[in-house]
Structure formats: C-alpha cells, structure tokens
Design an enzyme around this catalytic site. Structure first.
Site, PDB file in Angstrom:
ATOM      1  CG  ASP A 440     -81.172 -42.412  20.943  1.00 44.57           C
ATOM      2  OD1 ASP A 440     -80.385 -42.717  20.047  1.00 44.57           O
ATOM      3  OD2 ASP A 440     -81.806 -43.408  21.489  1.00 44.57           O
ATOM      4  CD  GLU A 443     -80.654 -43.382  13.901  1.00 42.49           C
ATOM      5  OE1 GLU A 443     -82.043 -43.324  14.275  1.00 42.49           O
ATOM      6  OE2 GLU A 443     -79.821 -43.476  14.769  1.00 42.49           O
ATOM      7  CG  ASP A 518     -78.249 -48.957  20.893  1.00 44.20           C
ATOM      8  OD1 ASP A 518     -78.136 -48.109  21.360  1.00 44.20           O
ATOM      9  OD2 ASP A 518     -79.480 -49.031  20.416  1.00 44.20           O
TER      10      ASP A 518
END
Ligand code: GLC
Length: 849
Positions: A440, A443, A518
């Site tokens: 996770d 980015e 999300d």
C-alpha cells in the site's frame, strides 16, 4: 506521385496489393496519397495550432529501412517506426540525431519473430506495409496515418499538429472522428467511454476520491479506440506525468503527451478489440494464473487486532458457514508501523496464530508499506542505510518523509539491487506463515501538502541513470510489487504468491493484483466500480477489485448487501473498511441480511471452476475476467457504452442493482439467446428487459450455448477437491468450451501437470449429445463424479446413455447424491441431471428426448 526506388536510396517500389492489377494499384495509390496530402495540406493552411508553444515536427527526411524499422530525421529529432508484428508498430520520437538508450519498465516482450514488411516511397511520402496494416508517412510536415489493407483509414495524426515539443514536454495529436469512442486508461472514476474527458497520469494517494477525481492511484497509459465496430489501440509508454485529452481541447482531435521523456508509443490494430488487448498484453505481459485461494472471498478491515479479534472473525466465518479464504492484517499488526515486524502485545505468537488459522483454511495477508521508519535500532532501516538502498535528495542525503511510522526512508525500487534486498525482507513474515502481501501507500504517498508525495527532483538510481522522481514516480508502486513478488517466489519457489498493490503502471499485472484504493460507502461509488474495473480490464489488469461495502464511511445494510452481490463477481473479491467504521462483515447486519450475504459468497464458490478458467484465459490471452460488453459486441452501439452491466468470463452477464430502494432494473441483453440464471427463462437479444431484483437477487444471465463448470459448495477453496465437477449446459444449437484444471497452488502446471479438455453439447432432432474429449496434461484429480445439468428440457428424456450404455433413471434429483451413476429429471426446473464417474478419458452422453 509514383513509387521510385532509385531516387530514394534503398526504398523499393511498393509491390501491388493482391486484390488490384498493377495499373489499378498505381492509380489507387496515387489517388489515395494525393488525397491524403491534399487534405493534410489544406488543413494545415486553414487550422491554427491550438497551443502556441508547441513546435510541431516539420520536414523530415527518410533514411533507408533497416530490418523492420525505418528512421526519419530533421537533424534535431529522430522518428523511428518499427514493425514488431503485422498489427503492431512502434513509433519512437527522440530528441537528437540518433536514439538514446532504450528502456521500458512496461514492455515484457522484445523478441518479436520476423514479419514481412514492404517499404515504398516517393518524394514526399513513405509507405510501410504489413499483411494487416499500412502506415503512410507524409514527410513535410511529418504526419503519420494508419490504414487497413482495404485502404480504410484507421487513425491519423491531426493535420495541424502531429507530434510536437515544448521544452521537455512532448505531445501527439490525432484526428478524432465524430463516431469514435475510447476505452481503457486504467483506473479512472468516470464513464466507461473516455471520449470528451481529459485525464492525468500521476499516481496519487486519492483518499476521499469521488466521481471524476483525477488522477487516482494507478496509471495505465493505454487505450482502445473503437469506431464502427473496429478497434485499434495506443500505448503511450512514458512514465513522466502524462495526460490524455480525448476531445476537450478540440472536438476534432485527441492528444496524449508528457512532461518529459520520449514520445514513444505503440500502435495496435484489431479490428477485433480482443485482438488489440491480446497483442497489448503480449507486449507488456499478462496476469499470471493466481492460486485458487486468491480468488476466493477475502475479509479485511483497518485493522483486525489483537489476535483474539482475528480468531473471533475466523471463527464466525466457519460457525456461520460463510465461505472465506483469506483474512487481512492492516497496519496495526506491526510494532509502531515498522514494516516486517509484529506488535508482540497484540500478536504475541504470530506463527501459532497463523498455523491455527491455516488449520481452519484461512490464508493471512499482511500489509507492507514502502516507508521504513527512521530508527537506528531497526534492522530494515539499518540494512537500508548500510546498503545505500534509499531514495536520495539532490544533495546526496537520504530523503525522509512522513508516513504512518512517522519519519521514514523509502527504498529505491528503481534499482535491481534494492528490489532484490526488499524481497529478502519477507523471510520472517513468510516463516511465520503469512501467505500473501498487500503493498500500500506506494504512489509513493508522503504526508506532504499539497503534493502528497516527494519533490520531483528526489533522486532514484534507476540502475545507474540517476533519474529524478518525476520519471520514476508512476512506476514506483509497480517496481515495489515486482520486488515483492520476486522475493516471495524466491522464498517459496513452488507457490503462486498473492501480491496486491494500490499502485501500478502498464504491465504491473505481471506482479500483483490491484484494488481501487479508498473508495466510499455510497451508491455512487458502487456504480463507479463497474466502469472503473472494466476499464482496468481493458488496460490489461485482470485481477482487480474495489473495497466491497466501501472503505470510507461504512455501508448501510442495503448498500453492503447490494455491493457484495456484485462484489462476488469482481475479479478480486475483498471486503474492507476504514478505521473507526462500524463492523463490516457479512454477518454485521442481522440474520436476514446475513443469509443473503452468505448466498452471494456461496455463488462465487460454486462458480470457482468457471472463474478459475476465466483466469486461465486471462493468463493465456490477456482477456479480463470482468469484461466490458464491447469486447464481444464492438459493433453494437447499445452494448459498447454499457456502464452498468458486464460479462463475467465468457458466458455470464451481470446487471447489478446500483440504486437504493430498487427492486427491479432494466437490463440490455445483446444479440443471441440469454437465460435468466435464476428462472431459466429464455430471452432473445438484442432486447431491453425489466427484471425483478428483490434485495436477495442480482440480475444474472447465461449466454445460450454456455457450458458453465461449477462445483459443490466449500467453505474455503482447499476444503475438499472438486466433487462433483458439474457442467451446467444452457442449450442453444451446438456449443463447446475448454475446461482447464490444475492443483491450484503450485507452478507444476508450467511443467504440464494440468488438465485440459473440450466439453461439447449438440442438440439435433430428438437427441442431445454431450462429449468430453480425452484430457491433455498429466494432472490427475482425485476420484470424483461428473455431473451434467442440461437446462431448458421440457420433458423427461426417454433414455440416457453414456458410452452407448443405458444409464439408470432415478426418481428424484436428490437420489443422485447416493448414486454412482444415474440420471433424473427435475420437472419443476425442467432440467435433466446426469451423474457418472469421472474416468479421466473421453466420453459421450446421449439424451433421447
Ligand atoms: C490506506 C489504504 C487502506 C488501508 C489504510 C491503512 O488508506 O488505502 O486500504 O486500510 O491505508 O493501512
């Protein structure tokens, strides 16, 4: 204009197309090229460039072809066109007289077999012709046009711009016909059709995203253009921040470009969109066959802790008989969010917990973020410093940014060495019994406002190139998941790992499954998940899902129920919810809802053999598991734009309820015969129908002619071997399908330990015949029964034979349970059931009506 070899170095005269005489050929070519040049010149004079800073490529001269490639130059730019396959051309524009080093993070295949290419040209143009397409190159100003072999235009550069530069920025403009539509572009939260929108490709931690938020987490710069049923594709392989303008800047043009790097794209021609997707995924790689447990139902929340809570959740699944294969541990399992550690108060004996869970059929997946806490007493940090594995600032110091653990350093995944090191860090988790890894925040996300990430000039080694963050940003997540997958494979070489990542780039499907980050518990988010995952599938990503129930907010009972109904048909199927939200387990909303939720998950488990075959197809062909209707019906305008229904594998059409308080919905059924899955009612498409959809029922249809492999209900995928293996046959003339099976876990299938057979069904006159071919491959399932369930049979058969021998007629379907062989007729559902031992060889069953 005519084709003259002498005047242009080694450019030969173009050979005649087979369908024309020599004279006709020259005349047609002359006319077409003349028209092409006239149109472009006229447009060039009339139209003004839309952005003043752009400097378009002007006059280029051609160099002699070399192999399957040809280069064009104006002394400052080089354009190289390479034919990789008859339907695949690479267009590479570089700054300077010759190409610099060539490298792609996405491209997996570079060894293309030789393909026949014809080159021809004259003073002002060049032609590159394969057996499937013809690229027409206008030299002044430099413009490209792609034609099919019947001379029909597929796609061409916009007349007034073509390829242009503005400092480091590069961009290509293409003409946009009024009836052309665009699909793909990865994870975007708007409509299926991308026409009339703009998009940015910049991986972003987009918590709180909604409809039209752009960019989101993953960026896949690939799209399919579809016009009048014919498809082509463009993959713009550039990792810098890029953008796609699909007709906003001008209604006649679309464009794509980036803030840096090369204007480097691949042009694919179908005309079948499945062929475009097949070739694209051949170029960048496909999702490898997942383990069976990875495609079961998964339960997650932020976070299940301590250990007693995890056990409680597991026990509830088993006691309530709700199938589940995996439980997820979010960031609270770690010691102060230090990755690769356990919080020993919350999880005093992880190995024991995981072993107990494994006994009851649960796999455990742990989250692992990239940020490594700056802590001199923490081994991952120490190793990272000692090995020089972290991203640097321009002044050479380690870059430090804040994420969950506080100040953290970030592994530089652009280095092979760092990825290899990263892979070794999983050793402890795996020896504790962890089965899968959830990457996770890659980015990479940093708690910085407003950028949400590192500065653009932070330095990545990029295997010696010392590239800026601006170049590596969009591939950081993909490279992290590559390191993770490779690490897991080294540690457990004969097990298919599950890696799930929030971020990725084109080709990332080679390493990991993805989820859509999300999302929120709203009906709008539920609806968005369909075009979003369909477009990800159209961009090569087969193993994808959205958080079922929504991550932010927490779902109402009705929303969760509807979401799970469709989530059971997501390629990747996981419930997740945010910290502090109410419980979001299938049983969290009372008995009535629990019963519906159980059935939704049970349906997925009964369909596992079918789903597993869809994944096998995805690994072989690149076709996604959740398919936009346009893949099968590119020439049907009513199917092409469908945002709210999808095909699940080859033969199921899912039309979920996406609105609150709705107990009916309109469904579009494309051409052909369709069966209502719940009632067996037959429809003839194309048609729009309204169907009942009470809370407990998702509208679901089966294609006429389908043979759907299903299995008995299990509580987790490895609870029992498939027995019986049932083929549900929905007759419509003759039909057949491949059936594939293997051990569902190891890589033995790559050594031939698999089973592949063809199942066929033919209805003619008073007879219905079912045949199974002799299986290939060496996988031998344990002893089991085969069941055939033939739908839509108005009368009980007179006789049923298997291999020419009569089979006993039983009084009721229930009697089949105890019988080794037999058949029965279900007169309420008009279904014929036949049971027989699976002999592992060719067989025929015959039903006499
Ligand atoms: C991010 C993830 C979410 C996770 C949370 C805590 O928001 O997207 O899935 O639960 O971080 O790790």
């Amino acid at each position: 204009m005519h084709a003259v070899a002498e005047a242009h170095g080694s450019w030969p005269t173009i050979p005649a197309p087979t369908f024309l005489t020599m004279r006709g050929k020259i005349t047609l070519m002359k006319k077409t090229l003349l028209l092409f040049v006239q149109v472009i010149c006229l447009a060039f004079v009339v139209a003004q460039p839309v952005a003043a800073d752009w400097k378009s490529l002007g006059n280029m001269s051609a160099t002699p072809p070399s192999g399957n490639a040809v280069a064009f130059s104006d002394g400052q730019n080089t354009v190289t066109l390479s034919v990789l396959a008859p339907d695949l051309i690479r267009v590479r524009v570089t700054n300077g007289k010759s190409n610099g080093p060539d490298y792609s993070y996405a491209v997996a295949k570079t060894d293309w077999p030789a393909t026949k290419v014809e080159f021809a040209g004259d003073k002002g143009s060049r032609i590159i012709r394969t057996s499937e397409i013809e690229v027409r190159v206008q030299l002044s100003p430099f413009r490209l046009a792609f034609y099919d072999r019947e001379g029909r235009l597929i796609s061409r550069d916009a007349a007034n711009l073509g390829v242009a530069r503005d400092g480091d920025r590069v961009r290509s403009w293409k003409s946009m016909p009024a009836d052309e539509h665009y699909f793909g572009l990865g994870e975007k939260s708007d409509t299926l059709d991308k026409r009339g929108h703009t998009y940015v490709m910049w991986n972003t931690d987009a918590y709180g995203w909604g409809a039209n938020t752009d960019p989101l987490y993953q960026d896949i710069p690939f799209f399919i253009g579809l016009r009048q049923g014919k498809a082509y594709g463009i993959f713009f392989d550039n990792t810098y921040r890029s953008s796609f303008d699909m007709g906003v800047e001008s209604p006649d043009m679309y464009s794509f470009g980036a803030e840096g790097g090369e204007l480097n794209y691949y042009f694919f021609y179908g005309p079948d969109p499945k062929k475009v997707l097949g070739r694209y995924t051949e170029l960048v790689g496909r999702s490898p066959l997942p383990a069976r447990w990875a495609i079961g139902y998964h339960q997650c929340r932020y976070s299940y802790y301590p250990e007693s809570t995890v056990r409680f959740i597991a026990d509830n699944f088993r006691q309530r008989h709700i199938p589940c294969d995996a439980l997820f541990l979010d960031i609270h399992y770690m010691d102060g969010y230090r990755v690769f550690t356990w919080d020993k108060t919350r999880f005093p004996d992880p190995a024991r917990l995981l072993s107990d869970l494994s006994q009851s059929g649960f796999h455990v997946v742990t989250i692992v973020d990239p940020g490594i806490k700056v802590d001199p007493n923490y081994s991952a940090y120490q190793e990272g410093v000692a090995g020089d594995y972290f991203v640097k600032k321009p002044d050479g110091k380690i870059y430090v940014g804040k994420v969950w653990p506080g100040e953290s350093a970030f592994p530089d995944f652009s280095s092979d060495k760092v990825r290899a090191w990263w892979g070794t860090l999983y050793k402890g988790l795996l020896s504790d019994g962890v089965s899968g890894i959830w990457n996770d925040m890659n980015e990479p996300s940093v708690f910085e406002v407003p950028s949400k990430t590192m500065d653009l000039d932070e330095v990545f080694s990029d295997n010696g190139l010392n590239s800026p963050h601006a170049k590596i940003h969009n591939v950081y997540g993909m490279l992290m998941s590559e390191g993770t997958r490779d690490g897991l494979l080294k540690l457990r070489p004969n097990e298919r790992p599950l890696v799930i990542t929030r971020d990725t780039y084109a080709g990332g499907q080679r390493y990991a499954a993805v989820w859509t980050g999300d999302n929120s518990s709203t009906w709008e988010h539920l609806a968005i998940s369909l075009p979003e995952i369909m477009n990800m599938g159209l961009s090569g990503i087969a193993l994808a899902g959205a958080d079922i129930g929504g991550f932010a907010i927490g779902a109402t009972p009705e929303l969760y129920t509807r979401w799970l109904e469709v989530g059971a048909f997501y390629p990747y199927c996981r419930t997740h919810t945010a910290y502090g939200n109410p419980n979001q387990e299938p049983w969290s909303y009372g008995n009535k809802i629990e019963e519906i939720n159980r059935r939704s998950i049970e349906l997925r488990y009964r369909l596992l053999p079918y789903l597993y075959n869809a994944y096998h197809d995805a690994a072989q062909t690149g076709l996604p598991v959740m398919r936009a209707l346009l893949l099968d019906y590119p020439d049907d305008p009513a199917a092409v734009g469908q945002d709210s229904e999808f095909l699940f594998g080859d033969d199921l059409l899912v039309a979920p309820v996406l609105l609150s308080n709705h107990t009916q919905r309109e469904v579009y059924l494309p051409r052909g015969v369709w069966y209502d899955f719940w009632t067996d009612r037959r429809y003839s498409g194309p048609t729009n129908i309204t169907v009942d959809a009470p809370l407990e029922r998702i509208p679901l249809f089966v294609r006429g002619g389908a043979i759907v492999p299903t299995q008995q209900l299990v509580q987790y995928t490895s609870e029992a071997p498939i027995n019986p293996l049932t083929f549900e046959i929905y007759p419509d003339g003759s039909s057949s399908r491949e059936y594939y099976e293997d051990d569902g876990l190891s890589f033995e299938y790559q050594r031939g330990v698999s089973l592949d057979e063809r199942v066929s069904a033919t209805e003619s006159g008073g007879q219905f015949n079912i045949t199974i071919s002799s299986p290939t491959g060496t996988y031998k399932p344990s002893a089991r029964s085969l069941m055939f369930k033939v739908h839509s049979q108005r009368n009980s058969p007179h006789n049923v034979e298997i291999g020419g021998k009569r089979v006993n007629a039983l009084r009721a379907v229930a009697d089949l349970d105890q019988a080794v062989e037999g058949w029965a007729y279900d007169e309420i559902n008009n279904t014929v059931w036949i049971k027989t031992p699976d002999q592992g060889m060719a067989m025929t069953a015959q039903i006499e009506k």
